[in-house]
Write a protein that holds these residues in place. Structure first.
Motif, PDB file in Angstrom:
ATOM      1  N   HIS A 122     -16.035 -22.630 -86.482  1.00 28.88           N
ATOM      2  CA  HIS A 122     -16.665 -23.159 -85.272  1.00 28.88           C
ATOM      3  C   HIS A 122     -17.753 -22.149 -84.893  1.00 28.88           C
ATOM      4  O   HIS A 122     -17.443 -21.118 -84.285  1.00 28.88           O
ATOM      5  CB  HIS A 122     -15.673 -23.258 -84.110  1.00 28.88           C
ATOM      6  N   PRO A 123     -19.014 -22.379 -85.247  1.00 29.02           N
ATOM      7  CA  PRO A 123     -20.030 -21.382 -84.874  1.00 29.02           C
ATOM      8  C   PRO A 123     -20.102 -21.245 -83.357  1.00 29.02           C
ATOM      9  O   PRO A 123     -20.097 -22.247 -82.630  1.00 29.02           O
ATOM     10  CB  PRO A 123     -21.330 -21.968 -85.439  1.00 29.02           C
ATOM     11  N   ALA A 124     -20.136 -20.021 -82.887  1.00 21.35           N
ATOM     12  CA  ALA A 124     -20.243 -19.789 -81.449  1.00 21.35           C
ATOM     13  C   ALA A 124     -21.609 -20.240 -80.954  1.00 21.35           C
ATOM     14  O   ALA A 124     -22.616 -20.106 -81.652  1.00 21.35           O
ATOM     15  CB  ALA A 124     -20.027 -18.314 -81.144  1.00 21.35           C
ATOM     16  N   ALA A 156     -27.710 -27.054 -82.005  1.00 21.59           N
ATOM     17  CA  ALA A 156     -26.815 -26.012 -81.499  1.00 21.59           C
ATOM     18  C   ALA A 156     -25.785 -26.681 -80.593  1.00 21.59           C
ATOM     19  O   ALA A 156     -25.820 -26.552 -79.364  1.00 21.59           O
ATOM     20  CB  ALA A 156     -27.603 -24.941 -80.756  1.00 21.59           C
ATOM     21  N   HIS A 157     -24.869 -27.406 -81.215  1.00 19.14           N
ATOM     22  CA  HIS A 157     -23.907 -28.203 -80.455  1.00 19.14           C
ATOM     23  C   HIS A 157     -22.508 -28.040 -81.042  1.00 19.14           C
ATOM     24  O   HIS A 157     -22.315 -27.335 -82.041  1.00 19.14           O
ATOM     25  CB  HIS A 157     -24.328 -29.670 -80.412  1.00 19.14           C
ATOM     26  N   HIS A 158     -21.552 -28.741 -80.451  1.00 16.91           N
ATOM     27  CA  HIS A 158     -20.146 -28.597 -80.819  1.00 16.91           C
ATOM     28  C   HIS A 158     -19.642 -29.744 -81.689  1.00 16.91           C
ATOM     29  O   HIS A 158     -18.430 -29.969 -81.749  1.00 16.91           O
ATOM     30  CB  HIS A 158     -19.282 -28.507 -79.558  1.00 16.91           C
ATOM     31  N   TYR A 159     -20.530 -30.478 -82.330  1.00 19.84           N
ATOM     32  CA  TYR A 159     -20.071 -31.573 -83.184  1.00 19.84           C
ATOM     33  C   TYR A 159     -20.729 -31.487 -84.554  1.00 19.84           C
ATOM     34  O   TYR A 159     -21.550 -30.607 -84.819  1.00 19.84           O
ATOM     35  CB  TYR A 159     -20.296 -32.930 -82.528  1.00 19.84           C
ATOM     36  N   TRP A 160     -20.317 -32.407 -85.443  1.00 19.85           N
ATOM     37  CA  TRP A 160     -20.720 -32.336 -86.839  1.00 19.85           C
ATOM     38  C   TRP A 160     -22.231 -32.472 -86.950  1.00 19.85           C
ATOM     39  O   TRP A 160     -22.829 -33.402 -86.419  1.00 19.85           O
ATOM     40  CB  TRP A 160     -20.023 -33.409 -87.655  1.00 19.85           C
ATOM     41  N   ASP A 201     -29.007 -20.426 -85.743  1.00 20.15           N
ATOM     42  CA  ASP A 201     -29.548 -21.792 -85.755  1.00 20.15           C
ATOM     43  C   ASP A 201     -29.968 -22.109 -84.319  1.00 20.15           C
ATOM     44  O   ASP A 201     -29.123 -22.326 -83.452  1.00 20.15           O
ATOM     45  CB  ASP A 201     -28.447 -22.733 -86.260  1.00 20.15           C
ATOM     46  N   VAL A 202     -31.270 -22.149 -84.045  1.00 17.16           N
ATOM     47  CA  VAL A 202     -31.801 -22.164 -82.684  1.00 17.16           C
ATOM     48  C   VAL A 202     -32.239 -23.573 -82.263  1.00 17.16           C
ATOM     49  O   VAL A 202     -32.928 -24.263 -83.007  1.00 17.16           O
ATOM     50  CB  VAL A 202     -33.002 -21.197 -82.564  1.00 17.16           C
ATOM     51  N   ASP A 203     -31.835 -23.969 -81.059  1.00 19.52           N
ATOM     52  CA  ASP A 203     -32.400 -25.169 -80.437  1.00 19.52           C
ATOM     53  C   ASP A 203     -33.658 -24.758 -79.673  1.00 19.52           C
ATOM     54  O   ASP A 203     -33.649 -24.581 -78.448  1.00 19.52           O
ATOM     55  CB  ASP A 203     -31.387 -25.830 -79.500  1.00 19.52           C
ATOM     56  N   TYR A 204     -34.722 -24.584 -80.426  1.00 16.01           N
ATOM     57  CA  TYR A 204     -35.998 -24.136 -79.872  1.00 16.01           C
ATOM     58  C   TYR A 204     -36.553 -25.151 -78.879  1.00 16.01           C
ATOM     59  O   TYR A 204     -36.090 -26.294 -78.783  1.00 16.01           O
ATOM     60  CB  TYR A 204     -36.998 -23.922 -81.013  1.00 16.01           C
ATOM     61  N   ARG A 205     -37.561 -24.751 -78.135  1.00 15.21           N
ATOM     62  CA  ARG A 205     -38.188 -25.640 -77.161  1.00 15.21           C
ATOM     63  C   ARG A 205     -38.693 -26.902 -77.851  1.00 15.21           C
ATOM     64  O   ARG A 205     -39.286 -26.828 -78.927  1.00 15.21           O
ATOM     65  CB  ARG A 205     -39.317 -24.928 -76.438  1.00 15.21           C
ATOM     66  N   TYR A 256     -30.472 -22.143 -76.333  1.00 17.07           N
ATOM     67  CA  TYR A 256     -29.167 -22.239 -76.986  1.00 17.07           C
ATOM     68  C   TYR A 256     -29.308 -22.104 -78.504  1.00 17.07           C
ATOM     69  O   TYR A 256     -30.294 -22.542 -79.100  1.00 17.07           O
ATOM     70  CB  TYR A 256     -28.501 -23.567 -76.646  1.00 17.07           C
ATOM     71  N   ALA A 257     -28.279 -21.494 -79.113  1.00 16.62           N
ATOM     72  CA  ALA A 257     -28.290 -21.310 -80.562  1.00 16.62           C
ATOM     73  C   ALA A 257     -26.859 -21.225 -81.083  1.00 16.62           C
ATOM     74  O   ALA A 257     -25.946 -20.787 -80.377  1.00 16.62           O
ATOM     75  CB  ALA A 257     -29.063 -20.053 -80.938  1.00 16.62           C
ATOM     76  N   ARG A 258     -26.688 -21.654 -82.334  1.00 20.34           N
ATOM     77  CA  ARG A 258     -25.429 -21.457 -83.063  1.00 20.34           C
ATOM     78  C   ARG A 258     -25.544 -20.165 -83.859  1.00 20.34           C
ATOM     79  O   ARG A 258     -26.543 -19.943 -84.538  1.00 20.34           O
ATOM     80  CB  ARG A 258     -25.218 -22.587 -84.071  1.00 20.34           C
ATOM     81  N   ILE A 259     -24.511 -19.343 -83.828  1.00 22.83           N
ATOM     82  CA  ILE A 259     -24.537 -18.114 -84.617  1.00 22.83           C
ATOM     83  C   ILE A 259     -23.376 -18.101 -85.600  1.00 22.83           C
ATOM     84  O   ILE A 259     -22.240 -18.434 -85.262  1.00 22.83           O
ATOM     85  CB  ILE A 259     -24.526 -16.864 -83.718  1.00 22.83           C
TER      86      ILE A 259
END
Length: 752
Positions: A495-497, A538-542, A564-568, A510-513
């Protein structure tokens, strides 16, 4: 020696089995993860649930039906699938369902289950519309509207339109001869005149698209669309069975001229034709060109609601149209200095998003970004009052009105920006009750009687599966599918934080690391850039990027930290986040990656000189802008299927953000990597499918020539002759990501 090690390839150990994770395995995508359930839909009576799965080695999907009574799942043939009756048909509100198939109109009653088949003699009929409270159906063929009685099957021609400037090509001499010679032709002509009695309306233009007719069958909406001449692109295919190159026609590039649309109301009883006048609307002006969405008719009154957009995408008007008087009343006006958009508010020309009647001819509902987030509103036509039904720093992503119009079922990210929960909004109390809110995402198909929730659910490390639950006890869910493979389940996927990057303008990004185990950390990092621009990752699903998700695990096992960045411009964070790239792609969005790198160096012990970047489509574009405009910032980059010049991309997407090249050339120059190619100093890998009809191969051909003329070194191109924008073959995926991995190992990994 280093190259030999890479080609033998990498392995990772997970869980008790210490199974080996190979690049060739994860690049199979669905072939490794599993054929996940797709598009669940209910039967008309809600007793059966349909869905399908696409297995990688199959040319067609495998179709399934789950029976609620027997609690068994069975496989359907393609013919059985095509003959099924689904409750998502738009006609079910009128008590029946229909489909056009095999030169016939098939109609089924929801109450009795009886089915009728009316022969049409042609597959050219389309555009079914309900008339006279469900007693008749209108069908279109060419520019002619017919009505069909649903009790008797009797058909009547309502009206036929013909451009008076384009006379029918007919050889009068031959026609007269046939009629004089053959009695059969004389009888046939008389029979047609008796049965059809056609009302032919001659126009000085040819209507375009669908002919809309109101439920009373009195008013027809005609659209005159004057389109600029489009120059279509061509995509060459270099691999063909006959050994010869052939080309296929593809989309045009960004156009400088917009279509000019005029809307007319044809009153069938009086045969009057009146053009709707929109010039009085605020910020309209005389020459403002429009995008006009389909009319949404009242069932009982001669009125309709209509969504209009300016062709420059900066204004949206919702109006109520009095069909008899051909007059409009402004309901809502939305203006955006960038562009109109957001969930439920389509920025594409063919869709109007959420817009319909709540209380027929009295109240309507729609979505708006008035507060900076897309929320649900109602408008009372009598009180002329707009009321917000939802509010807050979140977005409404899906809207469904209950059958009795007492509540809405909403999909939102109100629980967390990276989730999609499912809730019920009571229209009397405006209380929002969460029905499905576990960490992850829900895609829900509500049963016809609104008692059952069929839904796909996933988390960041659990792919989509299909579930069924009673709406009054949503926690008592039954899992209908177990689609993931044993090989996939053998690994302990992370589960990437989700972290927040403090951006240089003060906003959180927001970003997944993905972090390696402390003993494996090598001090290098990789930044991933998702595609599509307006998309959330950068979310909590597949993830839509399932191969990249698995590839990032592989990288962490080699010691890399991946961000993994949710850029502007990413979805899910509101209007200001969405429009931050207006007139400058590669500006604020790229800055978010520079801020991400700063965070990694300052807080995650990453070597500033060993940070790479990669991504596909928009992600490839950002990679190019990073290496071209910020030299010596990233140690290397891989640009997959990248846009290199926005003037060469499609009109619908690009003109929202950059206007048009003629109107705003500076926006295109400052946003297109090809103008900054002289800045390349760091190793660059370019990968592209040669039959890509989205971001076309010409993009990288032009960039390659530019780099050649600039005398640039340390860049490489890998081309895939049989691949489009989304790759199809595992061998191509494997080759592509092998090269990306080699790039990172060469320029980021500690030297051995």
């Amino acid at each position: 020696m280093k190259i030999i090690v890479i080609l033998v390839f990498v392995f990772c150990f997970f869980g008790k089995g210490f199974a080996q994770l190979q690049l060739e395995q994860i690049m199979k995508g669905p072939g490794f993860v599993g054929a996940l359930p797709q598009q669940p839909s209910w039967s008309l009576d809600g007793t059966q649930l349909y869905y399908f799965r696409q297995f990688p080695d199959s040319l067609s999907p495998t179709y399934y039906v789950f029976s609620r009574s027997s609690k068994q799942t069975t496989t359907l043939s393609k013919a059985q699938w095509e003959q099924r009756w689904c409750a998502d048909n738009s006609m079910t509100a009128h008590g029946f369902a229909l489909r056009l198939q095999d030169e016939a109109l098939h109609v089924r009653s929801l109450k009795s289950g009886q089915q009728h088949r009316f022969r049409l003699f042609s597959d050219a009929f389309w555009n079914p519309q309900v008339l006279l409270h469900g007693q008749e159906i209108a069908l279109q063929r060419d520019l002619t509207l017919y009505s069909m009685d649903l009790q008797t099957g009797a058909g009547t021609m309502l009206v036929s339109y013909q451009n008076a400037k384009q006379p029918v090509h007919q050889d009068r001499f031959l026609s007269d001869a046939e009629l004089s010679f053959f009695e059969s032709e004389q009888r046939q002509q008389k029979l047609q005149q008796i049965q059809a009695k056609p009302h032919v309306r001659f126009l000085d233009f040819t209507p375009s698209g669908a002919l809309q007719i109101d439920p009373s069958a009195r008013f027809v909406i005609l659209r005159q669309e004057l389109e600029p001449e489009a120059i279509y692109t061509e995509v060459p295919h270099y691999i063909a069975t006959d050994g010869h190159v052939f080309t296929e026609k593809a989309r045009p590039k960004v156009q400088n001229e917009a279509s000019h649309v005029r809307i007319y109301i044809h009153h069938l009883q009086t045969d009057s034709l009146v053009e709707l006048d929109f010039s009085g609307l605020p910020q309209m002006g005389q020459d403002r060109q429009l995008i006009v969405h389909p009319f949404v008719f009242s069932k009982n009154k001669p009125i309709a609601v209509l969504d209009l957009r300016s062709s420059d995408h900066k204004d949206r008007w919702i109006v109520c149209v009095d069909l008899a008087a051909a007059r409009i009343q402004l309901i809502d006006h939305q203006h955006d200095e960038a562009w109109i958009g957001g969930p439920g508010i389509s920025s594409w020309s063919a869709e109007s998003g959420t817009l319909d009647w709540l209380d027929d001819a009295k109240t309507l509902y729609f979505q708006s970004e008035q507060t900076g987030y897309s929320h649900l509103y109602v408008f009372d036509l009598q009180a002329k009052q707009k009321i917000a039904l939802t509010t807050g720093s979140y977005e409404v992503h899906g809207v469904q009105l209950s059958h009795d119009h007492s509540c809405f079922y909403l999909t939102t990210n109100c629980v967390d920006p990276g989730t999609r929960s499912y809730s019920k909004l009571d229209l009397k109390t405006l209380q929002l009750t969460h029905l499905l809110k576990e960490t992850g995402a829900y895609e829900v198909a509500l049963s016809p009687d609104e008692s059952q929730l069929a839904y796909r659910f996933s988390t960041s490390n659990q792919p989509w599966e299909l579930f069924l639950a009673p709406i009054n006890k949503p926690t008592q869910a039954q899992q209908l599918t177990h689609a993931t493979t044993a090989a996939f389940l053998a690994y302990a996927w992370k589960h990437p934080a989700i972290i927040q990057i403090p951006a240089s303008d003060g906003l959180p990004v927001y970003a997944r690391i993905y972090e390696p185990e402390p003993g494996k950390k090598n001090g290098a990092a990789v930044l991933f850039v998702h595609g599509a621009g307006y998309l959330q990752n950068a979310h909590h699903y597949w993830s839509y990027y399932e191969r990249e998700y698995m590839f990032h695990h592989l990288l962490t096992e080699q010691g890399y930290t991946v961000l993994d960045v949710d850029y502007r411009a990413s979805e899910g964070y509101g209007r200001d986040y969405r429009t931050a790239i207006y007139r400058h792609m590669g500006g604020r969005d790229l800055q978010d990656y520079l801020d991400a790198k700063t965070l990694l160096v300052n807080s995650y012990a990453i070597d500033s000189n060993r940070v790479g970047i990669y991504g596909g489509s928009y992600g490839g574009f950002i990679t190019l802008m990073a290496l071209f405009t910020k030299p010596n910032t990233f140690a290397c980059g891989a640009a997959l299927r990248a846009v290199t010049d926005w003037a060469h991309y499609n009109h619908e997407y690009t003109s929202n953000i950059l206007n048009t090249p003629e109107a705003d050339p500076q926006a295109y120059r400052q946003s297109s990597p090809i103008y900054f190619a002289e800045g390349l100093q760091d190793p660059l890998l370019i990968l592209h499918g040669m039959i890509d009809d989205n971001v076309q191969f010409q993009d990288v051909v032009r960039l390659n020539q530019r780099l050649i003329e600039l005398g640039k070194k340390d860049y490489w191109m890998a081309l895939y002759p049989v691949e489009r924008h989304s790759f199809k073959y595992t061998s191509s995926w494997t080759d592509e990501y092998r090269r990306i991995f080699e790039l990172f190992e060469t320029y980021l990994a500690p030297q051995k």
